[in-house]
Design a protein around this motif. Structure first.
Motif, PDB file in Angstrom:
ATOM      1  N   ASN A  96      29.999  28.979  20.981  1.00  0.00           N
ATOM      2  CA  ASN A  96      30.421  27.797  20.216  1.00  0.00           C
ATOM      3  C   ASN A  96      31.538  28.079  19.209  1.00  0.00           C
ATOM      4  O   ASN A  96      31.538  27.514  18.107  1.00  0.00           O
ATOM      5  N   CYS A  97      32.468  28.958  19.562  1.00  0.00           N
ATOM      6  CA  CYS A  97      33.653  29.125  18.722  1.00  0.00           C
ATOM      7  C   CYS A  97      34.492  27.850  18.801  1.00  0.00           C
ATOM      8  O   CYS A  97      34.601  27.229  19.862  1.00  0.00           O
ATOM      9  N   SER A  98      35.075  27.468  17.689  1.00  0.00           N
ATOM     10  CA  SER A  98      35.911  26.273  17.683  1.00  0.00           C
ATOM     11  C   SER A  98      37.174  26.521  18.489  1.00  0.00           C
ATOM     12  O   SER A  98      37.601  27.667  18.692  1.00  0.00           O
ATOM     13  N   LYS A  99      37.766  25.445  18.972  1.00  0.00           N
ATOM     14  CA  LYS A  99      38.981  25.558  19.773  1.00  0.00           C
ATOM     15  C   LYS A  99      40.121  26.178  18.969  1.00  0.00           C
ATOM     16  O   LYS A  99      40.927  26.929  19.495  1.00  0.00           O
ATOM     17  N   VAL A 100      40.186  25.833  17.682  1.00  0.00           N
ATOM     18  CA  VAL A 100      41.236  26.400  16.831  1.00  0.00           C
ATOM     19  C   VAL A 100      41.047  27.910  16.693  1.00  0.00           C
ATOM     20  O   VAL A 100      42.011  28.686  16.768  1.00  0.00           O
ATOM     21  N   ARG A 101      39.807  28.348  16.495  1.00  0.00           N
ATOM     22  CA  ARG A 101      39.529  29.784  16.350  1.00  0.00           C
ATOM     23  C   ARG A 101      39.838  30.527  17.652  1.00  0.00           C
ATOM     24  O   ARG A 101      40.412  31.622  17.630  1.00  0.00           O
ATOM     25  N   ILE A 102      39.459  29.925  18.771  1.00  0.00           N
ATOM     26  CA  ILE A 102      39.746  30.565  20.063  1.00  0.00           C
ATOM     27  C   ILE A 102      41.250  30.713  20.267  1.00  0.00           C
ATOM     28  O   ILE A 102      41.736  31.756  20.700  1.00  0.00           O
ATOM     29  N   ALA A 103      41.992  29.661  19.924  1.00  0.00           N
ATOM     30  CA  ALA A 103      43.437  29.694  20.117  1.00  0.00           C
ATOM     31  C   ALA A 103      44.101  30.728  19.218  1.00  0.00           C
ATOM     32  O   ALA A 103      44.927  31.526  19.677  1.00  0.00           O
ATOM     33  N   LEU A 104      43.736  30.716  17.924  1.00  0.00           N
ATOM     34  CA  LEU A 104      44.416  31.575  16.963  1.00  0.00           C
ATOM     35  C   LEU A 104      43.943  33.024  17.020  1.00  0.00           C
ATOM     36  O   LEU A 104      44.746  33.948  16.850  1.00  0.00           O
TER      37      LEU A 104
END
Length: 294
Positions: free
Chosen positions: A194-202
């Motif tokens: 459940n990592c956020s999309k922003v965290r996954i991207a950055l």
């Protein structure tokens, strides 16, 4: 030492090892190291320029107009009596500064659009790509001239004019890199916890897709410096009395037949800088190639 501290130490050691591998490969490429040394020397000159220039770059010596190289003025003076050596050294700040600032804006815009398009795909990807198609349909130099003409001359406006045209290419390159890693297992693992999309991207996507961008930006700085000189040459970039290399070429073109040193020295400065950045970019590309064996 706790388990958390041990993990941090191992992670830091891993990053340092990867950096050392790249630098080790780069150090074996003597041509690339030559480019790196030249580039670092120019950055150092840009930093200390106010303290090493023999004269104020805006000072006009009316007793030595168009003076050839001499002991008083090592590289001569221009039509207004300004010392060419002082202008050349101080102009390093403008040429490199605008190049770095423009590429920074290009990187921010290009990486952001490329990550969003590559990660989300579908309709979002199509909308972004079609907008970039429109931008890339316009010749880059024509687009830069149009933006510079609309905004006017000056440091900030020149940076904006240089960066807008490069965002589309940077976004496409970043999108291609993201598409190559989008289905990797470590991204699926991040999504499973459940990592956020922003965290996954950055945190996971951008660092692993940044190597091609780094090489592109290193070599892109060279073409940006040439474009900056071109804008200044036609009167849309940095203008006198600010000592940008392209502006120096523009100011000396009317006298170049009788006083060739007016365009020779700034031309050499541009040539050496572009050469150094190009061979450094080639070396970085080879050093960061995961298929390359020591």
């Amino acid at each position: 030492m706790s388990v958390k501290d041990t993990g941090s130490v191992k992670k830091k050691a891993k990053k340092e090892t990867q950096f050392r591998i790249v630098m080790g490969r780069l150090s074996k490429n003597k041509t690339a190291m030559l480019g790196l040394y030249i580039f670092l020397a120019e950055v150092f000159i840009a930093i200390i320029a106010p303290w090493i220039i023999p004269y104020d770059y805006a000072y006009m010596d009316y007793m030595n107009l168009l003076s050839p190289p001499s002991a008083t003025h090592l590289l001569g003076t221009d039509a207004m009596g300004r010392d060419i050596l002082s202008c050349l050294l101080y102009g390093t700040r403008y040429s490199l500064g605008i190049g770095f600032a423009a590429l920074l804006l290009t990187a921010i815009g290009g990486i952001s659009l490329g990550v969003v398009a590559g990660y989300f795909g579908g309709t979002v990807d199509n909308i972004i790509m079609r907008c970039l198609d429109v931008i890339q349909a316009i010749p880059s130099m024509v687009l830069m001239i149009a933006v510079a003409a609309a905004l006017g001359t000056g440091f900030v406006n020149t940076v904006l004019a240089m960066s807008i045209g490069g965002i589309a290419g940077a976004a496409r390159l970043q999108r291609a890199s993201i598409l190559n890693i989008r289905n990797m297992e470590y991204l699926e693992a991040a999504e499973s916890i459940n990592c956020s999309k922003v965290r996954i991207a950055l945190k996971h996507m951008v660092p692993n897709a940044f190597a091609p961008m780094l090489v592109s930006f290193t070599m892109g700085t060279a073409s940006t410096i040439v474009s900056i000189a071109g804008l200044s040459f036609i009167g849309l970039g940095i203008q006198a009395p600010e000592p940008e290399w392209g502006a120096m070429l523009a100011n000396g073109r009317a006298y170049m037949l009788d006083y060739p040193y007016l365009v020779l020295f700034p031309g050499l400065a541009i040539m050496i800088t572009v050469f150094a950045l190009n061979i450094l970019g080639d070396g970085l590309r080879d050093a960061m190639d995961p298929k390359l064996k020591d």
